[in-house]
Design a protein around this motif. Sequence first.
Motif, mmCIF file in Angstrom:
data_model
loop_
_atom_site.group_PDB
_atom_site.id
_atom_site.type_symbol
_atom_site.label_atom_id
_atom_site.label_comp_id
_atom_site.label_asym_id
_atom_site.label_seq_id
_atom_site.Cartn_x
_atom_site.Cartn_y
_atom_site.Cartn_z
ATOM 1 N N VAL A 130 36.141 14.761 47.872
ATOM 2 C CA VAL A 130 37.524 14.857 47.557
ATOM 3 C C VAL A 130 38.188 16.026 47.266
ATOM 4 N N ARG A 131 39.380 16.074 47.099
ATOM 5 C CA ARG A 131 40.124 17.369 46.473
ATOM 6 C C ARG A 131 39.992 17.432 45.143
ATOM 7 N N CYS A 132 39.541 18.456 44.740
ATOM 8 C CA CYS A 132 39.324 18.885 43.290
ATOM 9 C C CYS A 132 40.270 18.309 42.404
ATOM 10 N N ALA A 133 41.404 18.299 42.895
ATOM 11 C CA ALA A 133 42.496 17.845 41.969
ATOM 12 C C ALA A 133 42.516 16.248 41.686
ATOM 13 N N ASP A 134 41.736 15.679 42.395
ATOM 14 C CA ASP A 134 41.647 14.180 42.579
ATOM 15 C C ASP A 134 40.084 13.610 42.199
ATOM 16 N N LYS A 135 39.313 14.648 41.704
ATOM 17 C CA LYS A 135 37.842 14.309 41.295
ATOM 18 C C LYS A 135 37.760 13.277 40.221
ATOM 19 N N ASP A 136 38.645 13.284 39.234
ATOM 20 C CA ASP A 136 38.673 12.138 38.285
ATOM 21 C C ASP A 136 39.217 10.808 38.790
ATOM 22 N N ARG A 137 40.000 10.900 39.863
ATOM 23 C CA ARG A 137 40.535 9.587 40.588
ATOM 24 C C ARG A 137 39.711 8.761 41.303
ATOM 25 N N PRO A 208 36.360 25.915 49.434
ATOM 26 C CA PRO A 208 37.027 25.860 48.164
ATOM 27 C C PRO A 208 38.109 24.790 48.028
ATOM 28 N N GLY A 209 38.148 24.097 46.987
ATOM 29 C CA GLY A 209 39.044 23.054 46.871
ATOM 30 C C GLY A 209 38.685 21.684 46.899
ATOM 31 N N LEU A 210 37.205 21.567 47.651
ATOM 32 C CA LEU A 210 36.693 20.199 47.770
ATOM 33 C C LEU A 210 35.677 20.168 46.851
ATOM 34 N N CYS A 211 35.526 18.802 46.134
ATOM 35 C CA CYS A 211 34.489 18.643 45.160
ATOM 36 C C CYS A 211 33.655 17.296 45.500
ATOM 37 N N ALA A 212 32.271 17.474 45.410
ATOM 38 C CA ALA A 212 31.444 16.373 45.569
ATOM 39 C C ALA A 212 31.370 15.600 44.241
ATOM 40 N N ILE A 213 31.313 14.328 44.276
ATOM 41 C CA ILE A 213 31.575 13.320 43.261
ATOM 42 C C ILE A 213 30.206 12.905 42.664
ATOM 43 N N ASN A 214 29.505 13.152 41.824
ATOM 44 C CA ASN A 214 28.238 12.652 41.085
ATOM 45 C C ASN A 214 27.408 12.692 42.234
ATOM 46 N N PRO A 215 26.826 13.988 42.793
ATOM 47 C CA PRO A 215 25.743 14.021 43.864
ATOM 48 C C PRO A 215 24.482 13.665 43.112
ATOM 49 N N ASP A 216 24.348 13.756 41.908
ATOM 50 C CA ASP A 216 22.936 13.047 41.322
ATOM 51 C C ASP A 216 22.977 11.537 41.172
ATOM 52 N N LYS A 217 24.268 10.791 41.528
ATOM 53 C CA LYS A 217 24.133 9.345 41.183
ATOM 54 C C LYS A 217 24.864 8.729 42.535
ATOM 55 N N PRO A 218 24.066 8.996 43.546
ATOM 56 C CA PRO A 218 24.746 8.474 44.937
ATOM 57 C C PRO A 218 25.241 6.629 44.720
ATOM 58 N N LEU A 219 25.963 6.272 45.613
ATOM 59 C CA LEU A 219 26.582 5.150 45.750
ATOM 60 C C LEU A 219 25.598 4.324 46.592
ATOM 61 N N THR A 220 24.659 4.908 47.456
ATOM 62 C CA THR A 220 23.696 4.224 48.298
ATOM 63 C C THR A 220 22.254 4.778 48.070
ATOM 64 N N PHE A 221 21.340 4.161 48.832
ATOM 65 C CA PHE A 221 20.191 4.850 48.943
ATOM 66 C C PHE A 221 19.941 4.919 50.451
ATOM 67 N N ILE A 222 19.631 6.077 51.217
ATOM 68 C CA ILE A 222 19.697 6.242 52.528
ATOM 69 C C ILE A 222 18.189 7.232 52.318
#
Length: 261
Positions: A130-137, A208-222
């Motif tokens: 997401v956009r880094c401004a929305d990372k908490d959202r 720059p401006g994009l943020c990966a959310i919780n890369p160590d806690k993925p939503l799925t297993f792949i």
Amino acid sequence: MLSTIIRAAFSAACAGFISIGAVQAQAPASALDAIQSAGTLRICTTGDYKPFTNAVGDSYEGIDIEMAKSLAKAIGVEPKFVRTKWAELMADFTGGKCDIAMGGIGVTLERQKRVFYSDPALRTGKIPLVRCADKDRFQSVADIDKPGVTAIANPGGTNERFAKSNFKQAKVTLHQDNVGIFDEILAGRADVFVTEAIEATVQQKLKPGLCAINPDKPLTFIEIGYLLPRGDVIFKAFVDQWLHIAKATGEYQRYYEQYLR
């Protein structure tokens, strides 16, 4: 009596050897044989999925591009890359356009119905980008799946499948150019792209401006693997053993680290 028994045993043993030889002579043909005869390993790849496969002019780079070259070398042939799209990947592969498909391909049961997979090359999972401004959202699927949110995905792969399966209230839009998705988010035309953690992490560095959310806690297993011809146990055994050696010797890790910088 004893001599009769010995002769019978000897005859049975000879018959067994003949039978084994006949079975070996009738062993089914493998893609491995055809590849060696042709002198070329044809690799289907999309060229739009960093860090696994990335088209640069007429050539390719990435983790799985290096691995494809390694596999070709192990077989004793030259690699030949065949460009495909995610929406056309299965049709191109099963249609005989290539011998193997590589480039960050997720293992799914639907694909498994039509092909063999290699042993897993990598384990990962999907996370929001997401956009880094929305990372908490946008910390969870529930956060994303709300009216007024636009989730974007590339067609034909597991990203599209995840978006359509999980987002019922959010708008899901498909973008034909996987590489262009990241600029769509930065421009505000989309809010979230759910993709593999490794891709999100790479794009976070590149854009720059994009943020990966919780890369160590993925939503799925792949698991990521390579597509192989269905039923070809000979070729699969070779690819699995080559992959095992590449991982055990650190070859795969070297490519991983090279393209995650």
